[in-house]
Motif scaffolding. Structure first.
Motif, mmCIF file in Angstrom:
data_model
loop_
_atom_site.group_PDB
_atom_site.id
_atom_site.type_symbol
_atom_site.label_atom_id
_atom_site.label_comp_id
_atom_site.label_asym_id
_atom_site.label_seq_id
_atom_site.Cartn_x
_atom_site.Cartn_y
_atom_site.Cartn_z
ATOM 1 N N ILE A 28 0.763 -1.340 0.005
ATOM 2 C CA ILE A 28 0.095 -0.134 0.004
ATOM 3 C C ILE A 28 0.941 1.236 -0.014
ATOM 4 N N TRP A 29 1.895 1.350 0.891
ATOM 5 C CA TRP A 29 2.700 2.423 0.740
ATOM 6 C C TRP A 29 3.542 2.482 -0.584
ATOM 7 N N ALA A 30 4.293 1.604 -0.862
ATOM 8 C CA ALA A 30 4.868 1.611 -2.270
ATOM 9 C C ALA A 30 3.934 2.165 -3.476
ATOM 10 N N LEU A 31 2.754 1.423 -3.489
ATOM 11 C CA LEU A 31 2.031 1.515 -4.574
ATOM 12 C C LEU A 31 1.077 2.526 -4.451
ATOM 13 N N VAL A 32 0.765 3.017 -3.369
ATOM 14 C CA VAL A 32 -0.298 4.272 -3.431
ATOM 15 C C VAL A 32 0.125 5.321 -2.756
ATOM 16 N N THR A 33 0.800 5.313 -1.381
ATOM 17 C CA THR A 33 1.018 6.514 -0.723
ATOM 18 C C THR A 33 2.367 7.045 -1.276
ATOM 19 N N PHE A 34 3.320 6.584 -1.575
ATOM 20 C CA PHE A 34 4.493 7.328 -2.029
ATOM 21 C C PHE A 34 4.121 7.966 -3.439
ATOM 22 N N PRO A 35 3.684 6.793 -4.486
ATOM 23 C CA PRO A 35 3.211 7.808 -5.622
ATOM 24 C C PRO A 35 2.591 8.985 -5.654
ATOM 25 N N LEU A 36 1.418 8.937 -4.791
ATOM 26 C CA LEU A 36 0.626 10.054 -4.666
ATOM 27 C C LEU A 36 1.387 11.106 -4.194
ATOM 28 N N THR A 37 2.186 10.864 -3.193
ATOM 29 C CA THR A 37 3.231 11.909 -2.542
ATOM 30 C C THR A 37 3.995 12.556 -3.758
ATOM 31 N N VAL A 38 4.523 11.735 -4.477
ATOM 32 C CA VAL A 38 5.026 12.362 -5.674
ATOM 33 C C VAL A 38 4.488 13.158 -6.552
ATOM 34 N N VAL A 39 3.166 12.649 -7.015
ATOM 35 C CA VAL A 39 2.154 13.315 -7.869
ATOM 36 C C VAL A 39 1.955 14.708 -7.084
ATOM 37 N N GLY A 40 1.467 14.524 -5.827
ATOM 38 C CA GLY A 40 1.093 16.075 -5.342
ATOM 39 C C GLY A 40 2.289 16.954 -5.336
ATOM 40 N N GLY A 41 3.656 16.287 -5.144
ATOM 41 C CA GLY A 41 4.979 17.213 -5.233
ATOM 42 C C GLY A 41 5.101 17.856 -6.624
ATOM 43 N N ILE A 42 4.795 17.030 -7.524
ATOM 44 C CA ILE A 42 5.002 17.573 -8.818
ATOM 45 C C ILE A 42 4.039 18.663 -9.008
ATOM 46 N N MET A 43 2.848 18.438 -8.664
ATOM 47 C CA MET A 43 1.814 19.616 -8.932
ATOM 48 C C MET A 43 2.040 20.818 -8.090
ATOM 49 N N GLY A 44 2.759 20.707 -6.857
ATOM 50 C CA GLY A 44 3.034 21.672 -6.115
ATOM 51 C C GLY A 44 4.312 22.479 -6.446
ATOM 52 N N LYS A 45 5.372 21.770 -7.177
ATOM 53 C CA LYS A 45 6.271 22.592 -7.608
ATOM 54 C C LYS A 45 6.066 23.565 -8.898
ATOM 55 N N ASN A 46 4.810 22.992 -9.628
ATOM 56 C CA ASN A 46 4.605 23.595 -10.738
ATOM 57 C C ASN A 46 3.455 24.772 -10.502
ATOM 58 N N THR A 47 3.130 24.993 -9.220
ATOM 59 C CA THR A 47 2.211 25.959 -9.123
ATOM 60 C C THR A 47 2.787 27.266 -9.424
ATOM 61 N N LYS A 48 1.885 28.357 -9.685
ATOM 62 C CA LYS A 48 2.139 29.617 -10.133
ATOM 63 C C LYS A 48 2.088 30.782 -9.180
ATOM 64 N N ALA A 49 1.389 29.984 -7.813
ATOM 65 C CA ALA A 49 1.230 31.221 -6.568
ATOM 66 C C ALA A 49 2.537 31.756 -6.163
ATOM 67 N N GLU A 50 2.430 32.800 -5.714
ATOM 68 C CA GLU A 50 3.734 33.659 -5.247
ATOM 69 C C GLU A 50 3.257 34.122 -3.677
ATOM 70 N N PHE A 51 4.360 34.242 -2.815
ATOM 71 C CA PHE A 51 4.230 34.656 -1.692
ATOM 72 C C PHE A 51 3.440 36.050 -1.255
ATOM 73 N N ASN A 52 3.867 37.092 -1.960
ATOM 74 C CA ASN A 52 3.507 38.524 -2.176
ATOM 75 C C ASN A 52 3.533 38.934 -0.717
ATOM 76 N N ALA A 53 4.729 39.091 -0.033
ATOM 77 C CA ALA A 53 4.619 39.569 1.351
ATOM 78 C C ALA A 53 4.367 41.168 1.220
ATOM 79 N N PRO A 54 3.551 41.330 2.391
ATOM 80 C CA PRO A 54 3.462 42.982 2.371
ATOM 81 C C PRO A 54 4.479 43.771 2.440
ATOM 82 N N CYS A 55 5.378 43.450 3.077
ATOM 83 C CA CYS A 55 6.837 44.281 3.313
ATOM 84 C C CYS A 55 7.923 43.685 2.664
#
Length: 597
Positions: free
Chosen positions: A409-436
């Motif tokens: 379950i960990w090898a075929l579900v948990t780890f692949p989904l974490t990688v997929v989520g990581g790929i989606m996260g690294k491709n995000t276009k959001a920015e931090f936009n600090a007020p200061c």
């Protein structure tokens, strides 16, 4: 689109867990005279709920046709269930009186096993039509020390007769009760050999209780008037805590902030700033959005904590929908395993997106850190505890096949989904936009008194949230580490929401006080303060062990303190992420409201 994908993933996790939780819920119907199977589960000392052994580890009567093991689900195995057939012959609506189970000649080794079991207050558990029943193997009677021939002033008696009271409604089994006959015992205190005849009887009685209410018997403990009163007192206590904290923030913190806004908004000319009017949290505006050290671990903590929070909320949703009921084959444990696997993508996405927004570049290392942040310590703890359980020979030791299933379950579900989520996260276009704007070099932090340091602040932050939940903790511990049943999920959910709110409020307050003394290192402090309630919960574990329970022995202590350490670690990650999110929103709000150059 990515947010929608994560929402679909959470919904899929919820549906999958619900289906797995409901799997195996069968409505058995019987014809008159049809055999009703009795499955023996386990035996063990009553004081140690985790220290259980297979039923036939003791020399009970074996089935003449040989033992048959019932196939079990993942949750049942994780709970330590090992169902095996018994020689009891019970037929639907057919009474029996004095039926002989078997006659055995017990040698010294057999009697030593029974003596040890009776002395340690062993109980046994069986299942009839999915309904659990319990009974004790024997009894211990105190004898005056002057009585000759009795060891340690005790008389050990083995029960040899079991009576089953079975209630039925139409063609269904509704309720089963078990009792032993005190007059039918064998004294095994000193004997080297004993001829024992084991017998049983069955009485069938009609009832008007409908089939869908037959599990209510096991939930009655939670709904006794005195317990309900305590639960509602817990709710009132928690609500008072929230109101006090909210009132504090509204009357003190917000008033101070309002005065700060007025003062800082009026200080717009350079001469005013040179005169020293820029003080307190306004003074650190160039450092407050400086990203924290150990950015990779920081983002992994937030991501994993968010995953555990989502998983907890889904579990509560399923509980409120009535998915879980007492003794339904480890459905909740099955749901926890499945949900953790299916929500792994949330951890990967949140961690990688935050890491990308904060300027991180090594996203592969971030994904690996996120994957192992909780699984790594859990694997180490499981390896130790499973080894201890294997040495003791208890049913808490997972079979090799179950371990393989979890690894798959960990090898075929948990780890692949974490990688997929990581790929989606690294491709995000959001920015931090600090007020200061952040200055090039960090500002020096002035000397702070001891109570402004991290550990004292954590103790202050964790006390209030813990005070909002400590009453419910006893009932949860009595259910998980005892033989009580906890089914009032609605009250528990209210307490959980209050815990989240109090954690967010107290972390915001401490973040403000930290910035007010010109200490801009709030990032890690918000996680530490938010998650500090876990320290109080673990401290409560020691109190419960020594003051509220009779648990004893290395095996039980290892499982109790080991797995509670992992539970508290999960709480730390979850509440730490809540504290960080609340503090980040607060810090953004106050620095947006003033002019920062």
């Amino acid at each position: 689109m990515k947010a929608q994908a994560l929402s679909r993933a959470a919904l899929l996790a919820c549906l999958a867990a619900a289906l797995l939780a409901c799997a195996g819920a069968k409505e058995h119907r019987y014809k008159d005279g049809q055999e009703v199977s009795i499955w023996a589960n386990k035996v063990g000392p009553f004081a140690n709920p985790t220290e259980t052994y297979q039923y036939f580890n003791l020399p009970f009567c074996h089935p003449k046709e040989g033992k048959e093991y019932k196939p079990e689900g993942l949750g049942e195995v994780l709970e330590g269930d090992r169902l095996v057939s018994t020689p009891y012959k019970i037929k639907f609506k057919e009474n029996k009186e004095g039926a002989v189970l078997c006659a055995q000649q017990l040698d010294r080794e057999d009697l030593d096993q029974f003596r040890a079991a009776v002395a340690e207050d062993y109980y046994f558990q069986m299942f009839i039509d999915g309904l659990p029943i319990w009974g004790f193997i024997g009894k211990v009677e105190k004898l005056p020390s002057e009585v000759p021939g009795q060891r340690d002033g005790q008389k050990l008696s083995l029960f040899t007769h079991i009576h089953f009271d079975v209630l039925f409604n139409g063609d269904r089994v509704i309720q089963v009760d078990i009792s032993t006959d005190p007059s039918k015992t064998v004294d095994i205190s000193e004997a080297d050999k004993a001829d024992v005849q084991f017998t049983y009887s069955v009485a069938w009685k009609p009832t008007d209780i409908p089939y869908d209410r037959r599990m209510d018997k096991y939930a009655k403990y939670s709904f006794l008037p005195q317990h309900l009163e305590i639960h509602w007192f817990s709710i009132v206590n928690s609500c008072v805590t929230v109101l006090l904290l909210t009132g504090f923030l509204a009357t003190i913190l917000m008033r101070v902030l309002k005065n700060d806004f007025i003062k800082y908004s009026s200080a717009r000319d350079d001469e005013a700033l040179e005169d020293g009017e820029e003080t307190g949290w306004k003074l650190v505006h160039g450092d407050v959005f400086r990203f924290p050290p150990y950015l990779n671990v920081f983002c992994a903590v937030v991501g994993t904590g968010t995953q555990i929070l989502v998983m907890a909320l889904v579990i509560f949703c399923l509980s409120l929908l009535g998915t879980y009921y007492p003794y339904n084959g480890g459905a909740m444990l099955t749901s926890v395993v499945v949900l953790y696997a299916l929500t792994a993508g949330i951890a990967g996405y949140v961690s990688a997106a935050l890491y990308k927004i904060m300027g991180g570049t090594n996203w592969v290392r971030n994904v690996l850190t996120t994957t192992m942040l909780f699984c790594g310590p859990l694997l180490a703890m499981f390896s130790y505890l499973n080894t201890v359980a294997w040495v003791y020979g208890t049913t808490a030791a997972l079979p090799f096949g179950t371990i393989v299933i979890i690894v798959v379950i960990w090898a075929l579900v948990t780890f692949p989904l974490t990688v997929v989520g990581g790929i989606m996260g690294k491709n995000t276009k959001a920015e931090f936009n600090a007020p200061c704007r952040t200055t090039k070099y960090p500002r020096e932090i002035p000397p702070l008194p001891w109570y402004r340091q991290t550990l004292p602040q954590m103790l202050m932050a964790g006390f209030l949230p813990f005070s909002a939940i400590y009453i419910e903790l006893y009932y949860i511990f009595a259910s998980v580490w005892g033989h009580k049943v906890y089914t009032i999920y609605s009250i528990l959910f209210i307490v959980f929401i209050i815990l989240i709110i109090v954690t967010a409020f107290i972390t915001i307050a401490l973040t403000y006080f930290q910035l007010a003394v010109e200490d801009h290192r709030w990032w890690w402090r918000s996680i530490m303060c938010g998650g500090s309630t876990a320290l109080f919960i673990y401290a409560y574990c020691f109190y419960y062990w020594y003051a509220r329970s009779d648990m004893n022995g290395l095996m039980q202590a290892s499982f109790y303190f080991g797995y509670m350490l992992m539970v508290c670690y999960g709480f730390f990650l979850m509440l730490g992420s809540v504290g960080f999110r609340a503090s980040l929103s607060f810090v953004r709000h106050i620095y947006k409201a003033i002019k920062c150059e």
